[in-house]
Design a protein around this motif. Sequence first.
Motif, mmCIF file in Angstrom:
data_model
loop_
_atom_site.group_PDB
_atom_site.id
_atom_site.type_symbol
_atom_site.label_atom_id
_atom_site.label_comp_id
_atom_site.label_asym_id
_atom_site.label_seq_id
_atom_site.Cartn_x
_atom_site.Cartn_y
_atom_site.Cartn_z
ATOM 1 N N MET A 95 0.830 -1.208 0.000
ATOM 2 C CA MET A 95 0.000 0.000 0.000
ATOM 3 C C MET A 95 0.862 1.255 0.000
ATOM 4 O O MET A 95 0.601 2.198 -0.746
ATOM 5 C CB MET A 95 -0.931 -0.001 1.222
ATOM 6 C CG MET A 95 -2.064 -1.007 1.136
ATOM 7 S SD MET A 95 -3.071 -1.026 2.635
ATOM 8 C CE MET A 95 -3.740 0.638 2.623
ATOM 9 N N VAL A 96 1.905 1.260 0.839
ATOM 10 C CA VAL A 96 2.808 2.415 0.895
ATOM 11 C C VAL A 96 3.541 2.579 -0.433
ATOM 12 O O VAL A 96 3.702 3.689 -0.951
ATOM 13 C CB VAL A 96 3.811 2.250 2.055
ATOM 14 C CG1 VAL A 96 4.885 3.337 2.000
ATOM 15 C CG2 VAL A 96 3.083 2.314 3.394
ATOM 16 N N PHE A 97 3.999 1.453 -0.995
ATOM 17 C CA PHE A 97 4.711 1.458 -2.281
ATOM 18 C C PHE A 97 3.844 2.094 -3.369
ATOM 19 O O PHE A 97 4.285 2.995 -4.095
ATOM 20 C CB PHE A 97 5.072 0.019 -2.649
ATOM 21 C CG PHE A 97 5.844 -0.127 -3.937
ATOM 22 C CD1 PHE A 97 7.235 -0.072 -3.942
ATOM 23 C CD2 PHE A 97 5.192 -0.336 -5.139
ATOM 24 C CE1 PHE A 97 7.954 -0.213 -5.118
ATOM 25 C CE2 PHE A 97 5.891 -0.474 -6.324
ATOM 26 C CZ PHE A 97 7.285 -0.412 -6.310
ATOM 27 N N ASN A 98 2.604 1.626 -3.481
ATOM 28 C CA ASN A 98 1.705 2.157 -4.510
ATOM 29 C C ASN A 98 1.327 3.603 -4.244
ATOM 30 O O ASN A 98 1.227 4.402 -5.180
ATOM 31 C CB ASN A 98 0.447 1.287 -4.597
ATOM 32 C CG ASN A 98 0.645 0.067 -5.457
ATOM 33 O OD1 ASN A 98 0.760 0.166 -6.671
ATOM 34 N ND2 ASN A 98 0.706 -1.098 -4.840
ATOM 35 N N LEU A 99 1.125 3.945 -2.979
ATOM 36 C CA LEU A 99 0.792 5.330 -2.634
ATOM 37 C C LEU A 99 1.932 6.260 -3.022
ATOM 38 O O LEU A 99 1.707 7.332 -3.593
ATOM 39 C CB LEU A 99 0.514 5.435 -1.128
ATOM 40 C CG LEU A 99 0.148 6.838 -0.620
ATOM 41 C CD1 LEU A 99 -1.182 7.287 -1.209
ATOM 42 C CD2 LEU A 99 0.081 6.844 0.912
ATOM 43 N N PHE A 100 3.172 5.839 -2.736
ATOM 44 C CA PHE A 100 4.330 6.668 -3.044
ATOM 45 C C PHE A 100 4.445 6.914 -4.543
ATOM 46 O O PHE A 100 4.620 8.053 -4.995
ATOM 47 C CB PHE A 100 5.607 6.007 -2.517
ATOM 48 C CG PHE A 100 6.854 6.790 -2.821
ATOM 49 C CD1 PHE A 100 7.216 7.875 -2.043
ATOM 50 C CD2 PHE A 100 7.658 6.457 -3.899
ATOM 51 C CE1 PHE A 100 8.356 8.613 -2.322
ATOM 52 C CE2 PHE A 100 8.809 7.183 -4.193
ATOM 53 C CZ PHE A 100 9.154 8.268 -3.401
ATOM 54 N N PHE A 101 4.356 5.836 -5.352
ATOM 55 C CA PHE A 101 4.584 5.974 -6.786
ATOM 56 C C PHE A 101 3.354 6.444 -7.575
ATOM 57 O O PHE A 101 3.439 6.680 -8.775
ATOM 58 C CB PHE A 101 5.107 4.659 -7.367
ATOM 59 C CG PHE A 101 6.559 4.418 -7.061
ATOM 60 C CD1 PHE A 101 7.539 5.195 -7.651
ATOM 61 C CD2 PHE A 101 6.951 3.447 -6.153
ATOM 62 C CE1 PHE A 101 8.885 4.999 -7.366
ATOM 63 C CE2 PHE A 101 8.290 3.237 -5.854
ATOM 64 C CZ PHE A 101 9.253 4.017 -6.462
ATOM 65 N N SER A 102 2.226 6.582 -6.898
ATOM 66 C CA SER A 102 1.044 7.127 -7.579
ATOM 67 C C SER A 102 0.750 8.566 -7.186
ATOM 68 O O SER A 102 0.114 9.300 -7.945
ATOM 69 C CB SER A 102 -0.187 6.255 -7.285
ATOM 70 O OG SER A 102 -0.479 6.251 -5.898
ATOM 71 N N THR A 103 1.230 9.001 -6.011
ATOM 72 C CA THR A 103 0.922 10.361 -5.554
ATOM 73 C C THR A 103 2.176 11.188 -5.238
ATOM 74 O O THR A 103 2.377 12.250 -5.803
ATOM 75 C CB THR A 103 0.020 10.309 -4.295
ATOM 76 O OG1 THR A 103 0.675 9.540 -3.284
ATOM 77 C CG2 THR A 103 -1.333 9.705 -4.611
ATOM 78 N N ILE A 104 3.017 10.696 -4.345
ATOM 79 C CA ILE A 104 4.193 11.464 -3.937
ATOM 80 C C ILE A 104 5.207 11.572 -5.075
ATOM 81 O O ILE A 104 5.775 12.626 -5.336
ATOM 82 C CB ILE A 104 4.846 10.821 -2.689
ATOM 83 C CG1 ILE A 104 3.833 10.808 -1.534
ATOM 84 C CG2 ILE A 104 6.114 11.577 -2.283
ATOM 85 C CD1 ILE A 104 4.283 10.011 -0.327
ATOM 86 N N TYR A 105 5.440 10.456 -5.738
ATOM 87 C CA TYR A 105 6.347 10.433 -6.896
ATOM 88 C C TYR A 105 5.605 9.711 -8.031
ATOM 89 O O TYR A 105 5.818 8.515 -8.259
ATOM 90 C CB TYR A 105 7.649 9.704 -6.550
ATOM 91 C CG TYR A 105 8.693 9.759 -7.646
ATOM 92 C CD1 TYR A 105 9.537 10.859 -7.776
ATOM 93 C CD2 TYR A 105 8.834 8.714 -8.554
ATOM 94 C CE1 TYR A 105 10.500 10.916 -8.776
ATOM 95 C CE2 TYR A 105 9.799 8.759 -9.557
ATOM 96 C CZ TYR A 105 10.621 9.850 -9.656
ATOM 97 O OH TYR A 105 11.567 9.908 -10.651
ATOM 98 N N PRO A 106 4.701 10.419 -8.725
ATOM 99 C CA PRO A 106 3.857 9.783 -9.751
ATOM 100 C C PRO A 106 4.675 9.395 -10.992
ATOM 101 O O PRO A 106 4.716 10.109 -11.990
ATOM 102 C CB PRO A 106 2.814 10.855 -10.059
ATOM 103 C CG PRO A 106 3.499 12.146 -9.750
ATOM 104 C CD PRO A 106 4.408 11.856 -8.579
ATOM 105 N N ILE A 107 5.319 8.262 -10.904
ATOM 106 C CA ILE A 107 6.274 7.847 -11.929
ATOM 107 C C ILE A 107 5.640 7.755 -13.318
ATOM 108 O O ILE A 107 6.256 8.141 -14.314
ATOM 109 C CB ILE A 107 6.936 6.509 -11.534
ATOM 110 C CG1 ILE A 107 8.063 6.163 -12.521
ATOM 111 C CG2 ILE A 107 5.921 5.385 -11.413
ATOM 112 C CD1 ILE A 107 8.912 4.990 -12.080
ATOM 113 N N ALA A 108 4.406 7.253 -13.398
ATOM 114 C CA ALA A 108 3.753 7.118 -14.701
ATOM 115 C C ALA A 108 3.563 8.483 -15.362
ATOM 116 O O ALA A 108 3.789 8.649 -16.566
ATOM 117 C CB ALA A 108 2.406 6.408 -14.547
#
Length: 248
Positions: free
Chosen positions: A31-44
Amino acid sequence: MEKINQDKGLGSDMWWKRLLRIVIVLGGFWMVFNLFFSTIYPIATYVREDVKEKVAQNGGKYLSIKEIPIEFQLAVISTEDRRFYSHPGFDLRGIGRALYVNLEQGPSQGGSTITQQLIRNTILRQERSVERKAKELALAFALETQMSKREILELYLNAIYFGDGAYGAEQAAQTYFGKPLAELSYPEWTLLAGLPNAPSAYNPYVAYDLAKKRQREVLMNLVETKRLTEKEALDYLEAPLHFAKSGG
């Protein structure tokens, strides 16, 4: 006997409790992993914006995956990343094979997937280092959790360098053959598909024989993946190529 049975029951309860703790910890991490890469660091978002900005800067045309001929897609996948649709962003078999070949023959293979190459050509620099490679693997995995395979392939084919100043498949088609990617022939698609591995070395305007040798590799890869028969591949290899300018 009763005490032994109680001990067995206690042991069983402890096993399930440990398993539950592991599941909770892993679930929390995910959950933290997905939250980070979708909001804090939106890699896509970063990768998408970078690719589209590069296409615009280089005067190219962005193609959706539906506009990219499937024949060309398969030629690239068969050559650059055969297990593209099954790996999580990195290919352990490919990395192992590359390490073996590099130890036996000297540095010659990188083992990078299409997703890793996309990361390397957008949000990471090109320098070679252990730290950069570790980041590349982690970010490739992260991108795969945020984006579909089709979009990753679409962005890759719009971003990758094909040599002679051409970035992206559409600009490469115009640069080498003077027409849109969708109008190329199978021989032309397979020549282009071999260029991203070493665009300067395989540029048909300056190294036609090497470009043809690479095209043969692409065609044989398609035979190995059962996309072509060997006869079809050899026929395509012998077909004439009409370049946009002299040199090939």
